[in-house]
Design an enzyme around this catalytic site. Structure first.
Site, PDB file in Angstrom:
ATOM      1  N   THR A  69       6.281   0.867   2.005  1.00 44.77           N
ATOM      2  CA  THR A  69       7.273   1.684   2.717  1.00 44.77           C
ATOM      3  C   THR A  69       6.513   2.622   3.637  1.00 44.77           C
ATOM      4  OG1 THR A  69       8.724   1.631   0.789  1.00 44.77           O
ATOM      5  CG2 THR A  69       9.207   3.279   2.478  1.00 44.77           C
ATOM      6  N   LYS A 119      15.100   0.839   4.695  1.00 44.77           N
ATOM      7  CA  LYS A 119      14.495   1.312   3.442  1.00 44.77           C
ATOM      8  C   LYS A 119      14.563   2.840   3.321  1.00 44.77           C
ATOM      9  CE  LYS A 119      11.884   1.570  -0.237  1.00 44.77           C
ATOM     10  NZ  LYS A 119      12.476   1.359  -1.555  1.00 44.77           N
ATOM     11  N   LEU A 177       0.835  -1.205   0.000  1.00 44.25           N
ATOM     12  CA  LEU A 177       0.000   0.000   0.000  1.00 44.25           C
ATOM     13  C   LEU A 177       0.872   1.259   0.000  1.00 44.25           C
ATOM     14  CD1 LEU A 177      -2.573  -1.310   2.622  1.00 44.25           C
ATOM     15  CD2 LEU A 177      -2.870  -1.176   0.140  1.00 44.25           C
ATOM     16  N   PRO A 178       0.267   2.413  -0.331  1.00 50.33           N
ATOM     17  CA  PRO A 178       1.097   3.613  -0.483  1.00 50.33           C
ATOM     18  C   PRO A 178       1.840   4.072   0.781  1.00 50.33           C
ATOM     19  CG  PRO A 178      -1.033   3.917  -1.569  1.00 50.33           C
ATOM     20  CD  PRO A 178      -1.118   2.635  -0.794  1.00 50.33           C
ATOM     21  N   LYS A 190       7.178  11.233   0.220  1.00 48.56           N
ATOM     22  CA  LYS A 190       6.777  10.565   1.474  1.00 48.56           C
ATOM     23  C   LYS A 190       7.999   9.930   2.143  1.00 48.56           C
ATOM     24  CE  LYS A 190       5.822   6.485   0.898  1.00 48.56           C
ATOM     25  NZ  LYS A 190       5.746   5.048   0.797  1.00 48.56           N
TER      26      LYS A 190
HETATM   27  P1  NAD Z   1       0.792   2.591  -6.394  1.00 50.11           P
HETATM   28  O1  NAD Z   1       0.189   3.894  -6.052  1.00 50.11           O
HETATM   29  O2  NAD Z   1       1.085   2.257  -7.819  1.00 50.11           O
HETATM   30  O3  NAD Z   1      -0.116   1.379  -5.813  1.00 50.11           O
HETATM   31  C1  NAD Z   1      -0.748   1.401  -4.570  1.00 50.11           C
HETATM   32  C2  NAD Z   1      -2.052   0.613  -4.723  1.00 50.11           C
HETATM   33  O4  NAD Z   1      -2.669   0.486  -3.436  1.00 50.11           O
HETATM   34  C3  NAD Z   1      -3.071   1.297  -5.634  1.00 50.11           C
HETATM   35  O5  NAD Z   1      -3.446   0.412  -6.675  1.00 50.11           O
HETATM   36  C4  NAD Z   1      -4.245   1.631  -4.703  1.00 50.11           C
HETATM   37  O6  NAD Z   1      -5.505   1.547  -5.339  1.00 50.11           O
HETATM   38  C5  NAD Z   1      -4.079   0.564  -3.649  1.00 50.11           C
HETATM   39  N1  NAD Z   1      -4.716   0.852  -2.365  1.00 50.11           N
HETATM   40  C6  NAD Z   1      -4.616   1.963  -1.595  1.00 50.11           C
HETATM   41  N2  NAD Z   1      -5.327   1.814  -0.458  1.00 50.11           N
HETATM   42  C7  NAD Z   1      -5.881   0.573  -0.511  1.00 50.11           C
HETATM   43  C8  NAD Z   1      -6.720  -0.175   0.361  1.00 50.11           C
HETATM   44  N3  NAD Z   1      -7.136   0.315   1.528  1.00 50.11           N
HETATM   45  N4  NAD Z   1      -7.088  -1.417  -0.013  1.00 50.11           N
HETATM   46  C9  NAD Z   1      -6.686  -1.940  -1.198  1.00 50.11           C
HETATM   47  N5  NAD Z   1      -5.890  -1.278  -2.066  1.00 50.11           N
HETATM   48  C10 NAD Z   1      -5.495  -0.043  -1.728  1.00 50.11           C
HETATM   49  O7  NAD Z   1       2.122   2.494  -5.504  1.00 50.11           O
HETATM   50  P2  NAD Z   1       3.408   1.572  -5.752  1.00 50.11           P
HETATM   51  O8  NAD Z   1       4.360   2.301  -6.638  1.00 50.11           O
HETATM   52  O9  NAD Z   1       2.960   0.195  -6.090  1.00 50.11           O
HETATM   53  O10 NAD Z   1       4.035   1.598  -4.278  1.00 50.11           O
HETATM   54  C11 NAD Z   1       3.487   0.837  -3.204  1.00 50.11           C
HETATM   55  C12 NAD Z   1       4.460   0.928  -2.031  1.00 50.11           C
HETATM   56  O11 NAD Z   1       5.738   0.434  -2.447  1.00 50.11           O
HETATM   57  C13 NAD Z   1       4.688   2.363  -1.523  1.00 50.11           C
HETATM   58  O12 NAD Z   1       4.830   2.332  -0.127  1.00 50.11           O
HETATM   59  C14 NAD Z   1       6.003   2.747  -2.197  1.00 50.11           C
HETATM   60  O13 NAD Z   1       6.701   3.739  -1.464  1.00 50.11           O
HETATM   61  C15 NAD Z   1       6.731   1.420  -2.232  1.00 50.11           C
HETATM   62  N6  NAD Z   1       7.738   1.246  -3.289  1.00 50.11           N
HETATM   63  C16 NAD Z   1       7.491   1.642  -4.571  1.00 50.11           C
HETATM   64  C17 NAD Z   1       8.476   1.435  -5.546  1.00 50.11           C
HETATM   65  C18 NAD Z   1       8.263   1.830  -6.996  1.00 50.11           C
HETATM   66  O14 NAD Z   1       9.248   1.828  -7.764  1.00 50.11           O
HETATM   67  N7  NAD Z   1       7.039   2.165  -7.410  1.00 50.11           N
HETATM   68  C19 NAD Z   1       9.694   0.824  -5.202  1.00 50.11           C
HETATM   69  C20 NAD Z   1       9.890   0.409  -3.897  1.00 50.11           C
HETATM   70  C21 NAD Z   1       8.918   0.621  -2.940  1.00 50.11           C
END
Ligand code: NAD
Length: 298
Positions: free
Chosen positions: A99, A174, A65-66, A249
């Protein structure tokens, strides 16, 4: 084969869930976005109607999740609504790969422990490319026994698995990594913008720096200048990838931590300010490498 609930199927969670499904597990997929669920279902997973539905019969729950508030609201509940922990069977393993603040991981882990549920923090690095290829780096916070339980699943999504320490330690590792990444992306962007302003070819300059003492991950795999790396977000209009607001964030989490521990992180603070200005200028939803736009001559 294990029944796995996967909640949060965005840029990272989607491909991670697909890798678990392809490894022979039965994934029960849930996201607030129907399109996100559909992509994972197209690869063989089962659509769940809610997070509560997803965890029915699951031995393992993975969340991606975000931010902290999403993880806390999901597991512990919000505005009087019960949290997901109440629907998860005792003995279940929960792997949170979002994260978030270490303190939030510790708070959720404490409540999970009281309910007989194993909760570990396992944030990742490696970007969307690593998520698709199954080569992510996991930074795990939890007990050795919990990590051993999680290992077979983490191995299907990642290539490097580190035990950072007790619950929350994965998150601390992280944010140290992402503070460095945020700084390096700004520095790399600055250097390329300077070279281009002097008439250098961005590809040639990037290759020179990649093989010189300025070499780093952005120059290897994630060049911020369009057209240098075909598969990098920069070459796709900065779509997908790792959003500027997510980087913001993480830099905020690093600064909160630095304030609490009286650590000196001047470049981390400066990077946070730069990404905040970039977000306010309307680029929060673009990949974080779009920060180069702030540094280029128009
Ligand atoms: P994203 O915004 O693409 O995906 C997050 C998903 O969570 C969305 O599809 C959203 O609809 C869903 N969501 C939110 N609240 C929800 C709930 N209550 N129930 C069900 N679904 C819900 O984000 P991302 O890029 O996939 O990143 C996710 C996490 O991973 C974050 O914490 C980010 O910091 C971390 N991260 C991202 C990357 C990257 O390269 N994108 C790399 C490492 C870590």
């Amino acid at each position: 084969m294990t029944t796995i609930a996967f909640i949060g199927l965005g840029n990272m969670g989607g491909p991670m869930a697909i890798n678990l499904q392809k490894a022979g597990h039965a994934v029960r997929a849930f996201d607030l976005s129907k399109e996100a669920v559909a992509k994972v279902v197209a690869e063989g997973a089962t659509a769940a109607f809610s997070a509560q539905d997803a965890v029915q019969g699951a031995k393992v729950v993975v969340t991606m999740l975000p931010a902290s508030q999403h993880v806390e609201a999901l597991f512990l509940g919000k505005d009087g609504a019960p949290g997901l922990l109440a629907s998860i069977a005792p003995g279940t393993l929960v792997i949170d790969s979002s994260t978030i603040a270490a303190a939030t991981s510790q708070k959720v882990a404490k409540a999970a422990d009281a309910a007989g549920i194993d909760f570990i923090d396992a944030p990742v690095s490696g970007g969307t490319g690593g998520a698709i290829a199954g080569t992510l780096t996991f930074m795990v916070g939890g007990t050795t026994a919990q990590l051993e339980r999680a290992q077979p699943y983490l191995e299907k999504m990642g290539a490097n698995i580190f035990h950072a320490g007790a619950v929350g330690a994965g998150q601390t590792a992280k944010i140290c990594n992402n503070m460095l990444l945020g700084i390096l992306m700004v520095g790399t962007s600055e250097a390329i913008a300077l070279g281009v302003a002097n008439g250098l070819d961005p590809k040639v300059l990037s290759e020179i720096m990649r093989r010189s003492s300025g070499g780093n991950w952005a120059l290897e795999k994630y060049n911020p200048f369009p057209g240098v790396h075909e598969n990098a977000p920069a070459s796709k209009g900065y779509a997908g990838g790792f959003g500027t607001d997510l980087m913001l964030k993480d830099l905020g989490l690093a600064q909160d931590n630095a304030i609490a521990t009286k650590a000196s992180t001047p470049l981390g603070g400066m990077a946070r300010a730069i990404y905040a200005a970039h977000s306010i200028a309307g680029h929060g939803g673009e990949d974080f490498s779009s920060v180069i736009k702030m540094l280029q001559k128009p």
